[in-house]
Design an enzyme around this catalytic site. Sequence first.
Site, PDB file in Angstrom:
ATOM      1  N   GLN A 144       8.070  16.320  20.245  1.00 23.36           N
ATOM      2  CA  GLN A 144       8.736  15.559  19.193  1.00 23.36           C
ATOM      3  C   GLN A 144      10.102  16.151  18.852  1.00 23.36           C
ATOM      4  O   GLN A 144      11.037  15.425  18.517  1.00 23.36           O
ATOM      5  CB  GLN A 144       7.844  15.508  17.953  1.00 23.36           C
ATOM      6  CG  GLN A 144       6.630  14.621  18.172  1.00 23.36           C
ATOM      7  CD  GLN A 144       5.590  14.786  17.082  1.00 23.36           C
ATOM      8  OE1 GLN A 144       5.827  14.452  15.941  1.00 23.36           O
ATOM      9  NE2 GLN A 144       4.437  15.321  17.451  1.00 23.36           N
TER      10      GLN A 144
ATOM     11  N   GLU B 115      -1.142  35.938  16.454  1.00 26.77           N
ATOM     12  CA  GLU B 115      -1.689  34.954  17.391  1.00 26.77           C
ATOM     13  C   GLU B 115      -3.167  34.711  17.083  1.00 26.77           C
ATOM     14  O   GLU B 115      -3.795  35.468  16.352  1.00 26.77           O
ATOM     15  CB  GLU B 115      -1.487  35.429  18.837  1.00 26.77           C
ATOM     16  CG  GLU B 115      -2.192  36.733  19.175  1.00 26.77           C
ATOM     17  CD  GLU B 115      -1.871  37.230  20.577  1.00 26.77           C
ATOM     18  OE1 GLU B 115      -1.321  36.460  21.378  1.00 26.77           O
ATOM     19  OE2 GLU B 115      -2.180  38.392  20.865  1.00 26.77           O
TER      20      GLU B 115
ATOM     21  N   LYS C  32      10.351  23.826  15.477  1.00 26.76           N
ATOM     22  CA  LYS C  32      10.741  23.549  16.865  1.00 26.76           C
ATOM     23  C   LYS C  32      12.005  22.697  16.970  1.00 26.76           C
ATOM     24  O   LYS C  32      12.689  22.704  17.989  1.00 26.76           O
ATOM     25  CB  LYS C  32       9.593  22.877  17.612  1.00 26.76           C
ATOM     26  CG  LYS C  32       8.440  23.838  17.913  1.00 26.76           C
ATOM     27  CD  LYS C  32       8.253  24.008  19.384  1.00 26.76           C
ATOM     28  CE  LYS C  32       7.236  25.085  19.754  1.00 26.76           C
ATOM     29  NZ  LYS C  32       6.039  25.148  18.921  1.00 26.76           N
TER      30      LYS C  32
ATOM     31  N   SER D 241       4.338  31.822  -5.033  1.00 23.20           N
ATOM     32  CA  SER D 241       3.136  31.509  -5.796  1.00 23.20           C
ATOM     33  C   SER D 241       2.762  32.725  -6.630  1.00 23.20           C
ATOM     34  O   SER D 241       2.357  33.764  -6.079  1.00 23.20           O
ATOM     35  CB  SER D 241       1.988  31.145  -4.837  1.00 23.20           C
ATOM     36  OG  SER D 241       0.743  31.274  -5.486  1.00 23.20           O
TER      37      SER D 241
ATOM     38  N   GLY E 296       8.897  32.252  21.231  1.00 22.97           N
ATOM     39  CA  GLY E 296      10.252  31.820  20.885  1.00 22.97           C
ATOM     40  C   GLY E 296      10.578  32.106  19.430  1.00 22.97           C
ATOM     41  O   GLY E 296      11.642  32.655  19.111  1.00 22.97           O
TER      42      GLY E 296
ATOM     43  N   ASP F 147      -3.553  37.419  24.049  1.00 25.73           N
ATOM     44  CA  ASP F 147      -2.800  37.818  25.245  1.00 25.73           C
ATOM     45  C   ASP F 147      -1.534  38.587  24.905  1.00 25.73           C
ATOM     46  O   ASP F 147      -1.159  39.537  25.597  1.00 25.73           O
ATOM     47  CB  ASP F 147      -2.440  36.586  26.082  1.00 25.73           C
ATOM     48  CG  ASP F 147      -1.638  35.586  25.289  1.00 25.73           C
ATOM     49  OD1 ASP F 147      -2.208  34.945  24.394  1.00 25.73           O
ATOM     50  OD2 ASP F 147      -0.423  35.460  25.540  1.00 25.73           O
TER      51      ASP F 147
ATOM     52  N   SER G 104       2.407  18.595  24.592  1.00 32.13           N
ATOM     53  CA  SER G 104       1.607  17.596  23.894  1.00 32.13           C
ATOM     54  C   SER G 104       1.813  17.749  22.395  1.00 32.13           C
ATOM     55  O   SER G 104       1.246  17.041  21.602  1.00 32.13           O
ATOM     56  CB  SER G 104       0.129  17.779  24.232  1.00 32.13           C
ATOM     57  OG  SER G 104      -0.257  19.101  23.938  1.00 32.13           O
TER      58      SER G 104
ATOM     59  N   GLY H 271       3.051  31.990  19.647  1.00 37.31           N
ATOM     60  CA  GLY H 271       2.445  31.319  20.798  1.00 37.31           C
ATOM     61  C   GLY H 271       3.105  31.873  22.051  1.00 37.31           C
ATOM     62  O   GLY H 271       2.701  32.882  22.606  1.00 37.31           O
ATOM     63  N   GLY H 272       4.191  31.224  22.487  1.00 35.72           N
ATOM     64  CA  GLY H 272       4.932  31.728  23.632  1.00 35.72           C
ATOM     65  C   GLY H 272       5.994  32.745  23.265  1.00 35.72           C
ATOM     66  O   GLY H 272       6.589  33.383  24.135  1.00 35.72           O
TER      67      GLY H 272
ATOM     68  N   SER I  28       5.030  27.813   9.993  1.00 35.18           N
ATOM     69  CA  SER I  28       5.778  27.278  11.135  1.00 35.18           C
ATOM     70  C   SER I  28       5.710  25.760  11.289  1.00 35.18           C
ATOM     71  O   SER I  28       6.597  25.170  11.897  1.00 35.18           O
ATOM     72  CB  SER I  28       5.312  27.956  12.420  1.00 35.18           C
ATOM     73  OG  SER I  28       3.910  27.878  12.539  1.00 35.18           O
TER      74      SER I  28
ATOM     75  N   GLY J  18      -7.272  34.181  21.525  1.00 31.93           N
ATOM     76  CA  GLY J  18      -6.370  34.385  22.657  1.00 31.93           C
ATOM     77  C   GLY J  18      -5.356  35.466  22.350  1.00 31.93           C
ATOM     78  O   GLY J  18      -4.233  35.178  21.983  1.00 31.93           O
TER      79      GLY J  18
ATOM     80  N   ASN K 182       4.449  19.887  19.167  1.00 35.50           N
ATOM     81  CA  ASN K 182       5.664  19.806  18.368  1.00 35.50           C
ATOM     82  C   ASN K 182       6.947  19.865  19.194  1.00 35.50           C
ATOM     83  O   ASN K 182       7.954  19.284  18.805  1.00 35.50           O
ATOM     84  CB  ASN K 182       5.659  20.927  17.324  1.00 35.50           C
ATOM     85  CG  ASN K 182       4.621  20.671  16.233  1.00 35.50           C
ATOM     86  OD1 ASN K 182       4.306  19.523  15.937  1.00 35.50           O
ATOM     87  ND2 ASN K 182       4.089  21.737  15.652  1.00 35.50           N
TER      88      ASN K 182
ATOM     89  N   LYS L 212       0.824  23.217  -3.021  1.00 34.11           N
ATOM     90  CA  LYS L 212       0.909  21.754  -2.877  1.00 34.11           C
ATOM     91  C   LYS L 212       1.591  21.357  -1.581  1.00 34.11           C
ATOM     92  O   LYS L 212       2.438  20.475  -1.534  1.00 34.11           O
ATOM     93  CB  LYS L 212       1.668  21.126  -4.063  1.00 34.11           C
ATOM     94  CG  LYS L 212       1.306  21.684  -5.421  1.00 34.11           C
ATOM     95  CD  LYS L 212      -0.182  21.561  -5.720  1.00 34.11           C
ATOM     96  CE  LYS L 212      -0.554  22.339  -6.983  1.00 34.11           C
ATOM     97  NZ  LYS L 212      -2.006  22.660  -7.002  1.00 34.11           N
TER      98      LYS L 212
HETATM   99  C1  LIG Z   1       5.155  26.117  18.829  1.00 33.97           C
HETATM  100  C2  LIG Z   1       4.570  26.537  17.543  1.00 33.97           C
HETATM  101  C3  LIG Z   1       4.263  27.881  17.265  1.00 33.97           C
HETATM  102  C4  LIG Z   1       4.458  28.985  18.282  1.00 33.97           C
HETATM  103  O1  LIG Z   1       5.816  29.167  18.581  1.00 33.97           O
HETATM  104  P1  LIG Z   1       6.285  29.972  19.878  1.00 33.97           P
HETATM  105  O2  LIG Z   1       7.753  29.928  19.857  1.00 33.97           O
HETATM  106  O3  LIG Z   1       5.678  29.270  21.069  1.00 33.97           O
HETATM  107  O4  LIG Z   1       5.727  31.342  19.755  1.00 33.97           O
HETATM  108  C5  LIG Z   1       3.771  28.202  16.018  1.00 33.97           C
HETATM  109  N1  LIG Z   1       3.549  27.252  15.085  1.00 33.97           N
HETATM  110  C6  LIG Z   1       3.820  25.950  15.313  1.00 33.97           C
HETATM  111  C7  LIG Z   1       3.557  24.964  14.231  1.00 33.97           C
HETATM  112  C8  LIG Z   1       4.344  25.542  16.549  1.00 33.97           C
HETATM  113  O5  LIG Z   1       4.606  24.260  16.784  1.00 33.97           O
END
Ligand SMILES: *Cc1c(COP(=O)(O)O)cnc(C)c1O
Length: 334
Positions: free
Chosen positions: A92, A213, A62, A37, A191, A219, A87, A188-189, A315, A217, A89, A282
């Site tokens: 799915q 993050e 994912k 952009s 990965g 952590d 619950s 998040g976790g 992501s 949270g 991504n 967009k």
């Molecule tokens: C799962 C997810 C994350 C975090 O990914 P981790 O591997 O758990 O750190 C970030 N963004 C989206 C859209 C996700 O689905």
Amino acid sequence: MRSDRSRGQDALPTFDDVVRAHERIAPHAHRTPVLTSRMTDEELGASFFFKAENTQRMGAFKFRGAFHALSRFDAEQRRAGVVAYSSGNHAQAVALSARILGIPATIVMPLDAPASKVAATKGYGAEVVTYDRYAQDREEIGQALAAERGLTLIPPYDHPDVMAGQGTAAKELFEDVGPLDALYVPLGGGGLLSGSLLSAGALSPDCAVYGVEPEAGDDARRSLREGRIVHIDTPRTIADGAQTQHVGEHPFGIIRDRVTDILTASDDELVACMRLFASRMKTVVEPTGCLGFAAARAHAASGELRGARVGVVISGGNIDLDRFTELLGGRRRG
Ligand SMILES: *Cc1c(COP(=O)(O)O)cnc(C)c1O
């Protein structure tokens, strides 16, 4: 779990594993586009490259990790099937990957999961087993199903094959745009971040890599500071894909040694980014998918990125349109 796989599950993946994962998933995953952009570059004084995993199959990165992990099942594992608890991504991603590979899938979801997510998961042909999130433990249910039915449990991030698969997104980004000065990755976790660190280390070794993050949270940031995995209560944030209570052990083994730093973003900053992605690029991005850009914008505002080449991983893009307009309508700041 099966002994022939447990050996590989203790070792941390390397960039070679990311390369092999890429070969396996390439025929089935999208090589997602890199968005730019000009207005954003001018405003922030840097060159931005956005890896659009919101346009990946099933709407998030994912798919990469789940498909890679399932593609490595042996004949017996394929016949018995896979189980996952999520619950969001990951559910799915496992359901779609299982359908493509002809593997039966069982997904453990909370009773109060959004109907659209349950429907999407069932639509991919998975069996959905519900549980009461206030009274039952999903890990126990998943493990019980695995034991009873001989299923293989695939966790959302704490697994070497999943991490190697997630690393293919950053691999594609570096291959497409060359080395970068900084890369911002939603966390998040861990990965996605751990896989991205493997690709950055091999393809752009001088690149600073940040995990981002939710502010509610932090952590992972505390874990990095303390040198051990810190557990927290489920954080209250609109970033539902990063509402993890702790990072995974395998991801932390890589993050601890290689990450430049871990940053946070507030819900308001995520909404501002959703607005920018929609208006300038967009593209629809879910709140969690905005974490990287939110932190990069803050760095740019502090003058830290002047003239730099900056990568941002978008992501995911899975958000109901009603929820999307509700979030954007409620706040006008940008
Ligand atoms: C799962 C997810 C994350 C975090 O990914 P981790 O591997 O758990 O750190 C970030 N963004 C989206 C859209 C996700 O689905």
